[in-house]
Design a protein around this motif. Structure first.
Motif, mmCIF file in Angstrom:
data_model
loop_
_atom_site.group_PDB
_atom_site.id
_atom_site.type_symbol
_atom_site.label_atom_id
_atom_site.label_comp_id
_atom_site.label_asym_id
_atom_site.label_seq_id
_atom_site.Cartn_x
_atom_site.Cartn_y
_atom_site.Cartn_z
ATOM 1 N N UNK A 111 0.799 -1.225 0.000
ATOM 2 C CA UNK A 111 0.000 0.000 0.000
ATOM 3 C C UNK A 111 0.835 1.280 0.000
ATOM 4 N N UNK A 112 1.881 1.379 0.817
ATOM 5 C CA UNK A 112 2.672 2.617 0.772
ATOM 6 C C UNK A 112 3.760 2.618 -0.302
ATOM 7 N N UNK A 113 3.766 1.619 -1.175
ATOM 8 C CA UNK A 113 4.838 1.477 -2.153
ATOM 9 C C UNK A 113 4.659 2.432 -3.336
ATOM 10 N N UNK B 29 -3.455 -2.128 -6.421
ATOM 11 C CA UNK B 29 -3.450 -1.466 -7.729
ATOM 12 C C UNK B 29 -4.797 -0.818 -8.002
ATOM 13 N N UNK B 30 -5.872 -1.536 -7.711
ATOM 14 C CA UNK B 30 -7.210 -0.985 -7.913
ATOM 15 C C UNK B 30 -7.451 0.254 -7.068
ATOM 16 N N UNK B 31 -7.040 0.190 -5.820
ATOM 17 C CA UNK B 31 -7.184 1.354 -4.944
ATOM 18 C C UNK B 31 -6.357 2.515 -5.476
ATOM 19 N N UNK B 32 -5.129 2.211 -5.880
ATOM 20 C CA UNK B 32 -4.263 3.268 -6.412
ATOM 21 C C UNK B 32 -4.825 3.888 -7.671
ATOM 22 N N UNK B 33 -5.342 3.054 -8.554
ATOM 23 C CA UNK B 33 -5.862 3.544 -9.832
ATOM 24 C C UNK B 33 -7.160 4.327 -9.623
ATOM 25 N N UNK B 34 -8.050 3.823 -8.794
ATOM 26 C CA UNK B 34 -9.367 4.437 -8.638
ATOM 27 C C UNK B 34 -9.389 5.584 -7.626
ATOM 28 N N UNK B 35 -8.688 5.444 -6.544
ATOM 29 C CA UNK B 35 -8.813 6.513 -5.551
ATOM 30 C C UNK B 35 -7.813 6.468 -4.423
ATOM 31 N N UNK B 36 -6.577 6.162 -4.723
ATOM 32 C CA UNK B 36 -5.560 6.072 -3.687
ATOM 33 C C UNK B 36 -5.323 7.368 -2.939
ATOM 34 N N UNK B 37 -5.425 8.456 -3.621
ATOM 35 C CA UNK B 37 -5.166 9.742 -2.978
ATOM 36 C C UNK B 37 -6.149 10.001 -1.839
ATOM 37 N N UNK C 94 -7.048 9.936 4.436
ATOM 38 C CA UNK C 94 -7.755 9.456 5.623
ATOM 39 C C UNK C 94 -6.885 8.593 6.534
ATOM 40 N N UNK C 95 -6.001 7.801 5.940
ATOM 41 C CA UNK C 95 -5.129 6.911 6.708
ATOM 42 C C UNK C 95 -3.687 7.334 6.455
ATOM 43 N N UNK C 96 -2.985 7.765 7.499
ATOM 44 C CA UNK C 96 -1.595 8.207 7.291
ATOM 45 C C UNK C 96 -0.709 7.080 6.748
ATOM 46 N N UNK C 97 0.072 7.419 5.742
ATOM 47 C CA UNK C 97 0.978 6.467 5.113
ATOM 48 C C UNK C 97 1.927 5.861 6.149
ATOM 49 N N UNK C 98 2.388 6.662 7.063
ATOM 50 C CA UNK C 98 3.312 6.199 8.099
ATOM 51 C C UNK C 98 2.674 5.084 8.940
ATOM 52 N N UNK C 99 1.382 5.234 9.263
ATOM 53 C CA UNK C 99 0.677 4.223 10.056
ATOM 54 C C UNK C 99 0.585 2.907 9.297
ATOM 55 N N UNK C 100 0.237 2.969 8.025
ATOM 56 C CA UNK C 100 0.153 1.761 7.199
ATOM 57 C C UNK C 100 1.512 1.058 7.157
ATOM 58 N N UNK C 101 2.565 1.831 6.962
ATOM 59 C CA UNK C 101 3.922 1.280 6.910
ATOM 60 C C UNK C 101 4.301 0.629 8.237
ATOM 61 N N UNK C 102 3.962 1.280 9.354
ATOM 62 C CA UNK C 102 4.297 0.737 10.670
ATOM 63 C C UNK C 102 3.549 -0.568 10.951
ATOM 64 N N UNK C 103 2.284 -0.645 10.548
ATOM 65 C CA UNK C 103 1.510 -1.881 10.746
ATOM 66 C C UNK C 103 2.127 -3.020 9.933
ATOM 67 N N UNK C 104 2.472 -2.738 8.669
ATOM 68 C CA UNK C 104 3.103 -3.759 7.824
ATOM 69 C C UNK C 104 4.430 -4.221 8.435
ATOM 70 N N UNK C 105 5.215 -3.279 8.949
ATOM 71 C CA UNK C 105 6.503 -3.621 9.561
ATOM 72 C C UNK C 105 6.311 -4.481 10.809
ATOM 73 N N UNK C 106 5.305 -4.171 11.617
ATOM 74 C CA UNK C 106 5.052 -4.969 12.820
ATOM 75 C C UNK C 106 4.613 -6.391 12.480
ATOM 76 N N UNK C 107 3.788 -6.536 11.453
ATOM 77 C CA UNK C 107 3.367 -7.871 11.023
ATOM 78 C C UNK C 107 4.584 -8.660 10.538
#
Length: 193
Positions: free
Chosen positions: A19-21, A152-160, A165-178
């Motif tokens: 997601x944050x890629x 990809x679908x989220x990015x193409x249709x409405x990623x912005x 709504x969801x901070x990129x940093x938070x998404x990255x931190x959750x992925x790193x913790x998993x």
């Protein structure tokens, strides 16, 4: 037979990591310029190819003794978690505009962008690790490809809109913790097994 549990775990891990890629941003840029279905067709084909390569590589790892595979995947997951936590913000990639809006030009541009940008990417390496860890190439491949297609679908249709709504940093931190948890679990299995 496909394991829904393995597919769901792989989907969650790969989705959060991708997601944050930069490719989500590239999909967003392509989606704002061209017909979304054309862009998605090319991007989806490239992701399917990457997942097939990753699952094949991970399946080769299963030929090694189980403790070595668990230790190797544990170290790679820990490395992936470190990469996610230490990486700086991604810039939008320079996207080459096809000369016309035909299906083949637009989907080809999406395919080539993802094919090049994702080769050896963290999620491809992670998919190979998951394939080695679970020794279930079908479930891992399905979970990974669905996660990549969803991003990809989220990015193409409405990623912005999502990123607002969801901070990129938070998404990255959750992925790193998993990934950190999977790494520690794999290393523990290697040592205790």
């Amino acid at each position: 037979m496909i394991s829904l549990t393995v597919t769901a775990v792989v989907f969650g891990v790969v989705f959060l990591a991708e997601l944050p890629d930069k490719t989500a941003l590239a999909g967003l840029v392509l989606g704002t310029r061209y017909r979304a279905s054309y862009v998605f067709a090319g991007v989806a084909a490239a992701f399917a190819l990457h997942v097939a390569l990753a699952v094949a590589a991970g399946s080769v790892l299963t030929l090694l003794p189980q403790q070595i595979v668990q230790a190797l995947t544990g170290v790679l997951f820990l490395g992936g978690a470190a990469v996610l936590l230490l990486k700086k913000g991604e810039d939008e990639e320079e996207v080459r505009k096809p000369e016309n809006q035909s299906f083949w030009k637009v989907s080809g541009a999406g395919f080539m962008l993802i094919l090049v940008a994702e080769f050896g990417d963290l999620t491809q390496i992670m998919t190979a690790n998951l394939a080695a860890r679970y020794d279930d190439p079908l479930s891992v491949g399905l979970g990974a490809v669905l996660a990549l297609w969803a991003v990809a679908g989220i990015g193409i249709v409405g990623g912005k809109a999502l990123m607002k709504k969801v901070p990129l940093r938070l998404i990255t931190q959750i992925a790193a913790l998993v990934m950190l948890a999977l790494g520690v679990w794999s290393l523990w299995e290697a040592v205790s097994g």
